[in-house]
Design a protein around this motif. Structure first.
Motif, PDB file in Angstrom:
ATOM      1  N   GLY A   1       0.807  -1.215   0.000  1.00  0.00           N
ATOM      2  CA  GLY A   1       0.000   0.000   0.000  1.00  0.00           C
ATOM      3  C   GLY A   1       0.836   1.259   0.000  1.00  0.00           C
ATOM      4  O   GLY A   1       1.791   1.402  -0.762  1.00  0.00           O
ATOM      5  N   LEU A   2       0.478   2.210   0.876  1.00  0.00           N
ATOM      6  CA  LEU A   2       1.168   3.503   0.955  1.00  0.00           C
ATOM      7  C   LEU A   2       1.988   3.578   2.235  1.00  0.00           C
ATOM      8  O   LEU A   2       1.593   3.052   3.279  1.00  0.00           O
ATOM      9  CB  LEU A   2       0.144   4.643   0.939  1.00  0.00           C
ATOM     10  N   VAL A   3       3.128   4.241   2.142  1.00  0.00           N
ATOM     11  CA  VAL A   3       3.990   4.391   3.305  1.00  0.00           C
ATOM     12  C   VAL A   3       4.478   5.836   3.371  1.00  0.00           C
ATOM     13  O   VAL A   3       4.720   6.470   2.339  1.00  0.00           O
ATOM     14  CB  VAL A   3       5.192   3.413   3.222  1.00  0.00           C
TER      15      VAL A   3
ATOM     16  N   LEU B   1      10.483  11.239  -6.957  1.00  0.00           N
ATOM     17  CA  LEU B   1      11.085  12.499  -6.531  1.00  0.00           C
ATOM     18  C   LEU B   1      10.659  12.862  -5.118  1.00  0.00           C
ATOM     19  O   LEU B   1      11.417  13.489  -4.374  1.00  0.00           O
ATOM     20  CB  LEU B   1      10.689  13.616  -7.501  1.00  0.00           C
ATOM     21  N   ALA B   2       9.450  12.439  -4.720  1.00  0.00           N
ATOM     22  CA  ALA B   2       9.011  12.691  -3.347  1.00  0.00           C
ATOM     23  C   ALA B   2       9.897  11.946  -2.356  1.00  0.00           C
ATOM     24  O   ALA B   2      10.271  12.482  -1.298  1.00  0.00           O
ATOM     25  CB  ALA B   2       7.553  12.271  -3.181  1.00  0.00           C
ATOM     26  N   VAL B   3      10.261  10.713  -2.683  1.00  0.00           N
ATOM     27  CA  VAL B   3      11.182   9.951  -1.825  1.00  0.00           C
ATOM     28  C   VAL B   3      12.538  10.642  -1.772  1.00  0.00           C
ATOM     29  O   VAL B   3      13.149  10.777  -0.694  1.00  0.00           O
ATOM     30  CB  VAL B   3      11.330   8.504  -2.328  1.00  0.00           C
ATOM     31  N   ASP B   4      13.036  11.090  -2.917  1.00  0.00           N
ATOM     32  CA  ASP B   4      14.334  11.768  -2.956  1.00  0.00           C
ATOM     33  C   ASP B   4      14.306  13.061  -2.135  1.00  0.00           C
ATOM     34  O   ASP B   4      15.281  13.385  -1.432  1.00  0.00           O
ATOM     35  CB  ASP B   4      14.713  12.087  -4.403  1.00  0.00           C
ATOM     36  N   ALA B   5      13.174  13.788  -2.225  1.00  0.00           N
ATOM     37  CA  ALA B   5      13.057  15.014  -1.439  1.00  0.00           C
ATOM     38  C   ALA B   5      13.028  14.708   0.049  1.00  0.00           C
ATOM     39  O   ALA B   5      13.632  15.435   0.860  1.00  0.00           O
ATOM     40  CB  ALA B   5      11.796  15.772  -1.858  1.00  0.00           C
ATOM     41  N   ALA B   6      12.346  13.631   0.407  1.00  0.00           N
ATOM     42  CA  ALA B   6      12.325  13.224   1.820  1.00  0.00           C
ATOM     43  C   ALA B   6      13.723  12.843   2.284  1.00  0.00           C
ATOM     44  O   ALA B   6      14.161  13.219   3.383  1.00  0.00           O
ATOM     45  CB  ALA B   6      11.351  12.063   2.014  1.00  0.00           C
TER      46      ALA B   6
ATOM     47  N   ALA C   1       7.012  12.314   3.031  1.00  0.00           N
ATOM     48  CA  ALA C   1       6.262  12.044   1.807  1.00  0.00           C
ATOM     49  C   ALA C   1       5.505  10.732   1.962  1.00  0.00           C
ATOM     50  O   ALA C   1       6.058   9.743   2.470  1.00  0.00           O
ATOM     51  CB  ALA C   1       7.202  11.960   0.609  1.00  0.00           C
ATOM     52  N   THR C   2       4.266  10.720   1.553  1.00  0.00           N
ATOM     53  CA  THR C   2       3.472   9.496   1.530  1.00  0.00           C
ATOM     54  C   THR C   2       3.418   9.000   0.092  1.00  0.00           C
ATOM     55  O   THR C   2       2.900   9.686  -0.796  1.00  0.00           O
ATOM     56  CB  THR C   2       2.058   9.750   2.069  1.00  0.00           C
ATOM     57  N   VAL C   3       3.962   7.811  -0.114  1.00  0.00           N
ATOM     58  CA  VAL C   3       4.151   7.287  -1.477  1.00  0.00           C
ATOM     59  C   VAL C   3       3.801   5.795  -1.504  1.00  0.00           C
ATOM     60  O   VAL C   3       3.730   5.143  -0.458  1.00  0.00           O
ATOM     61  CB  VAL C   3       5.606   7.479  -1.940  1.00  0.00           C
ATOM     62  N   PRO C   4       3.614   5.222  -2.688  1.00  0.00           N
ATOM     63  CA  PRO C   4       3.457   3.767  -2.770  1.00  0.00           C
ATOM     64  C   PRO C   4       4.681   3.062  -2.202  1.00  0.00           C
ATOM     65  O   PRO C   4       5.817   3.452  -2.480  1.00  0.00           O
ATOM     66  CB  PRO C   4       3.308   3.512  -4.276  1.00  0.00           C
ATOM     67  N   GLU C   5       4.434   2.058  -1.400  1.00  0.00           N
ATOM     68  CA  GLU C   5       5.541   1.329  -0.768  1.00  0.00           C
ATOM     69  C   GLU C   5       6.516   0.782  -1.802  1.00  0.00           C
ATOM     70  O   GLU C   5       7.726   0.730  -1.571  1.00  0.00           O
ATOM     71  CB  GLU C   5       4.974   0.186   0.083  1.00  0.00           C
ATOM     72  N   LEU C   6       6.015   0.402  -2.977  1.00  0.00           N
ATOM     73  CA  LEU C   6       6.878  -0.126  -4.036  1.00  0.00           C
ATOM     74  C   LEU C   6       7.951   0.884  -4.422  1.00  0.00           C
ATOM     75  O   LEU C   6       9.110   0.519  -4.660  1.00  0.00           O
ATOM     76  CB  LEU C   6       6.025  -0.461  -5.268  1.00  0.00           C
TER      77      LEU C   6
ATOM     78  N   ALA D   1      -0.136   1.996   5.056  1.00  0.00           N
ATOM     79  CA  ALA D   1      -1.594   2.093   4.998  1.00  0.00           C
ATOM     80  C   ALA D   1      -2.093   1.388   3.747  1.00  0.00           C
ATOM     81  O   ALA D   1      -1.466   1.485   2.685  1.00  0.00           O
ATOM     82  CB  ALA D   1      -2.028   3.559   4.986  1.00  0.00           C
ATOM     83  N   PRO D   2      -3.198   0.667   3.852  1.00  0.00           N
ATOM     84  CA  PRO D   2      -3.720  -0.013   2.654  1.00  0.00           C
ATOM     85  C   PRO D   2      -4.149   1.001   1.596  1.00  0.00           C
ATOM     86  O   PRO D   2      -4.523   2.130   1.898  1.00  0.00           O
ATOM     87  CB  PRO D   2      -4.918  -0.806   3.187  1.00  0.00           C
TER      88      PRO D   2
END
Length: 261
Positions: free
Chosen positions: A163-165, A197-202, A209-214, A232-233
């Motif tokens: 889901g989302l993490v 890019l949200a992960v990279d910014a985090a 950032a809340t993003v797909p776990e993948l 989160a699912p």
């Protein structure tokens, strides 16, 4: 006669009946009843306006009209077989065109393709950036990765994920948030183009950032970012998809299996 009106099934029955000079043996070859062979021949005769067989005391005989057409008919069937073999040969090729969102390619797909390619020197890959509007036929695609609640109009298989993490840099205590189109946030201190890019910014310490776990999986595993709370699912996820003809290709099924979705 137009190609769309060619009585191909009847012509196939004619070829078998002419070789055997027997409706019964032709029926055995075609796995139908002799009556069905007779019906096909009569329908073909009606379509062509020509008598194809005559019954004599010696058995079934071809008419001169049928004899005249057999050689080009059989040449045509041989060309059909060659065409089918040529089309099937593409299934055994090792060339694949794959479309995926940029962040999915960078964060998940590319490392897996690198491992697959290292084990198969004949593999040839073309990678395209894609969104939901990409046309399979226009782009000559074999496979695509899309975000959604299912494969949509195509065949597909879900890529397993949690889901989302929500992620942040290790030790980051800021309450700032990072927005991206899949998780818009009016209060975000920074907006970026996609989840990668949200992960990279985090990871750079710009916020959470809340993003797909993948998308975050590799960065979480390396410690570049840490999870804030539990995943989160999500009703949606990433899917490997393709229209049925592409999905049935052996090379596509082999790649789906190798990706381990």
């Amino acid at each position: 006669m137009k190609r769309t009106h060619l009585p191909l099934n009847g012509l196939r029955v004619l070829d078998a009946a002419a070789r055997h000079l027997s409706f019964t043996r032709a029926a055995d070859e075609l796995a139908v009843t002799p009556a069905a062979v007779g019906q096909q021949i009569r329908a073909l005769e009606d379509t062509l306006g020509t008598v194809l067989f005559r019954r004599t005391t010696r058995g079934l005989e071809l008419t001169p009209e049928a004899e005249a057409g057999l050689a080009p008919l059989r040449d045509g069937f041989l060309q059909f077989e060659e065409a089918v073999r040529a089309m099937q040969a593409g299934q055994s090729s090792k060339s694949l065109t794959i479309a995926a969102p940029r962040d999915v390619t960078e964060k998940w797909l590319m490392p897996r393709l690198a491992a697959i390619a290292a084990a198969d020197a004949d593999l040839r890959l073309i990678l395209l950036a894609a969104d939901d509007s990409l046309d399979f036929a226009q782009a000559n695609l074999d496979l695509a990765i899309r975000w959604g609640a299912g494969p949509g109009a195509e065949e597909g298989e879900a890529i397993e994920a949690d889901g989302l993490v929500t992620v942040a840099a290790p030790g980051d205590t800021t309450s700032a948030t990072i927005g991206w189109p899949g998780a818009p946030d009016p209060a975000a201190t920074i907006g970026v183009a996609d989840a990668g890019l949200a992960v990279d910014a985090a990871a750079a310490g710009l916020g959470r950032a809340t993003v797909p776990e993948l998308i975050a999986r590799a960065d979480l595993a390396s410690g570049r970012v840490v999870a804030v709370g539990a995943p989160a699912p999500s009703p949606s996820g990433y899917w490997l998809v393709a229209p049925l003809p592409q999905w049935r290709q052996k090379k596509v099924q082999a790649l789906v299996a190798a990706l381990g979705v």
